[in-house]
Every structure is written in C-alpha cells, then in structure tokens.
Design an enzyme around this catalytic site. Structure first.
Site, short mmCIF file in Angstrom:
data_model
loop_
_atom_site.label_atom_id
_atom_site.label_comp_id
_atom_site.label_asym_id
_atom_site.label_seq_id
_atom_site.Cartn_x
_atom_site.Cartn_y
_atom_site.Cartn_z
N HIS A 8 52.38 23.55 65.94
CA HIS A 8 51.68 22.58 66.79
C HIS A 8 52.23 21.18 66.53
O HIS A 8 52.97 20.95 65.57
CB HIS A 8 50.17 22.61 66.52
CG HIS A 8 49.82 22.27 65.10
ND1 HIS A 8 49.79 20.96 64.62
CD2 HIS A 8 49.47 23.05 64.04
CE1 HIS A 8 49.45 20.95 63.36
NE2 HIS A 8 49.26 22.21 62.98
N ARG A 58 44.35 22.02 67.42
CA ARG A 58 45.71 21.49 67.48
C ARG A 58 46.72 22.54 67.92
O ARG A 58 47.70 22.23 68.59
CB ARG A 58 46.09 20.88 66.14
CG ARG A 58 45.97 21.81 64.94
CD ARG A 58 45.98 21.00 63.65
NE ARG A 58 46.05 21.79 62.44
CZ ARG A 58 45.00 22.26 61.78
NH1 ARG A 58 43.77 22.04 62.26
NH2 ARG A 58 45.16 22.94 60.66
N GLU A 82 45.43 28.20 59.84
CA GLU A 82 46.07 27.64 58.66
C GLU A 82 45.33 28.07 57.38
O GLU A 82 44.23 28.63 57.44
CB GLU A 82 46.11 26.11 58.79
CG GLU A 82 46.85 25.36 57.69
CD GLU A 82 48.31 25.78 57.50
OE1 GLU A 82 48.53 26.93 57.08
OE2 GLU A 82 49.20 24.94 57.76
#
Length: 205
Positions: A8, A58, A82
């Site tokens: 991203h 994101r 993440e």
C-alpha cells in the site's frame, strides 16, 4: 501462475510518527495518487485476473483503486493484515520506547508482544497465506495481492524457503511491487520492489 505482491502507499501513521501494524490509518492524499499510478501501470503491463487484499484501510483503498482500473474480482482476506503489534498499535514511537521498551537482546521469535502475536506466529500466518495463494488460486494466470511491508517480507521468505530465524528482510517501498512465478514446480522471482510506475505516464483523473 504469477503472484504480483503490491504494498500500500504511505498512510497517515507515517506522518504522525506512530506505530502502525494493526492500527487502521488511511492513505495520505499524496500516496493515494501513487496508488492510482500503480493501478495504471499494472493494468497496462501486468493485469491480474483476481485481486486479494488486506482489509485494513490503507491496503483496501489501494485494492479498490486497482479494481476500478482492472475490473476484476476483489476479495478481502484477514490473514493478509500486517503484524499484530498489540499494545503498540497507534502509539507514538517515542512513548513506546519508554512504556514498552524492547527487551535487551531483542524479543525471542516465539514470544508475542503484549496483546499481539509473536514473530513466529506472524511467519506461520504468512506461510498459510502463501499456501492459500498457490493452491486455492492456481486456476488464475495472475493474481494481485495487496498487503503490508512486514507480511510481504514474510511471504517472500516463505516463497524462497528461507528459515524462520533468518535475518534477511525484503523492503517494499510505497506501492512497491514484487512479481513471482510458479512454473513447472520452479519458484521464480521476476522482480522485487519495482516502483517504476511512480515515474511512468501521467496521473489518471
């Protein structure tokens, strides 16, 4: 099949100087423009048949921009999120150094951060993702995967069969791309952290 890994763009957390991880910050306006350039470049040169994305904002916005350009199907996968950094998520980095200092010598890879996951758990999750990509989506010629720097680094380690305790890391710049191929049992790395799209062509409207 080919797997196009895409990071991203810059998020607001980068500007604020806070730990991100599972903190769900949006893209900055500048990096949203970079995502548009990435989508233009991918559509012209490496159009995917399927897009799979982390659901964090994101990454999700980056994926929506690519989907709008390519018109192909988009799926969200929680396993693409993440590293779960627990108590550090959204915390100012300077404050984190005082409140949750790193243990001397570093944290053992099997030991989770408070409220989060361990580096070993993270690696195992990325191995699960890699196997899903290879086996569940093998009918596609090319899939695009929108995720985060840490997860992408672990995916590349898994793709290259590197050990869990390796000190190697793979960097992904803003909207950086890595192209992998599996052909006749071989695992081929075609390029890593390609950001040529940032200098390629005009911005789309």
């Amino acid at each position: 099949m080919e797997i196009l890994l895409i990071g991203h763009g810059e998020s607001e957390a980068d500007i604020l100087g806070v730990h991100e991880g599972r903190a769900d910050f949006p893209l900055t306006e500048v990096r949203e423009s970079q995502a548009i350039k990435m989508a233009d470049y991918v559509t012209a040169n490496f159009p995917p048949d399927m897009i799979i994305s982390s659901p964090l904002r994101r990454a999700k916005l980056t994926a929506f921009i690519l989907q709008e350009k390519t018109g192909c199907e988009l799926k969200m996968d929680d396993d693409l999120m993440e590293f779960n950094n627990g108590v550090l998520a959204g915390l100012a980095k300077e404050k984190a150094l005082i409140t949750y200092p790193m243990p001397k010598g570093g944290r053992p890879i099997h030991e989770p951060i408070q409220g989060g996951e361990s580096e070993l758990d993270f690696r195992f999750r990325s191995e699960k993702v890699l196997n899903k990509l290879i086996y569940d989506y093998k009918v596609y010629k090319r899939i695009a995967v929108i995720s985060h720097g840490g997860l992408i680094s672990n995916l590349l380690k898994g793709f290259l069969n590197q050990p869990n305790n390796t000190c190697n890391a793979f960097v992904t710049g803003d909207t950086g791309m890595h192209l992998l191929e599996i052909k006749e049992g071989l695992r081929i790395v075609k390029f890593l952290n390609n950001q040529i799209h940032l200098k390629w062509g005009p911005l789309s409207n």
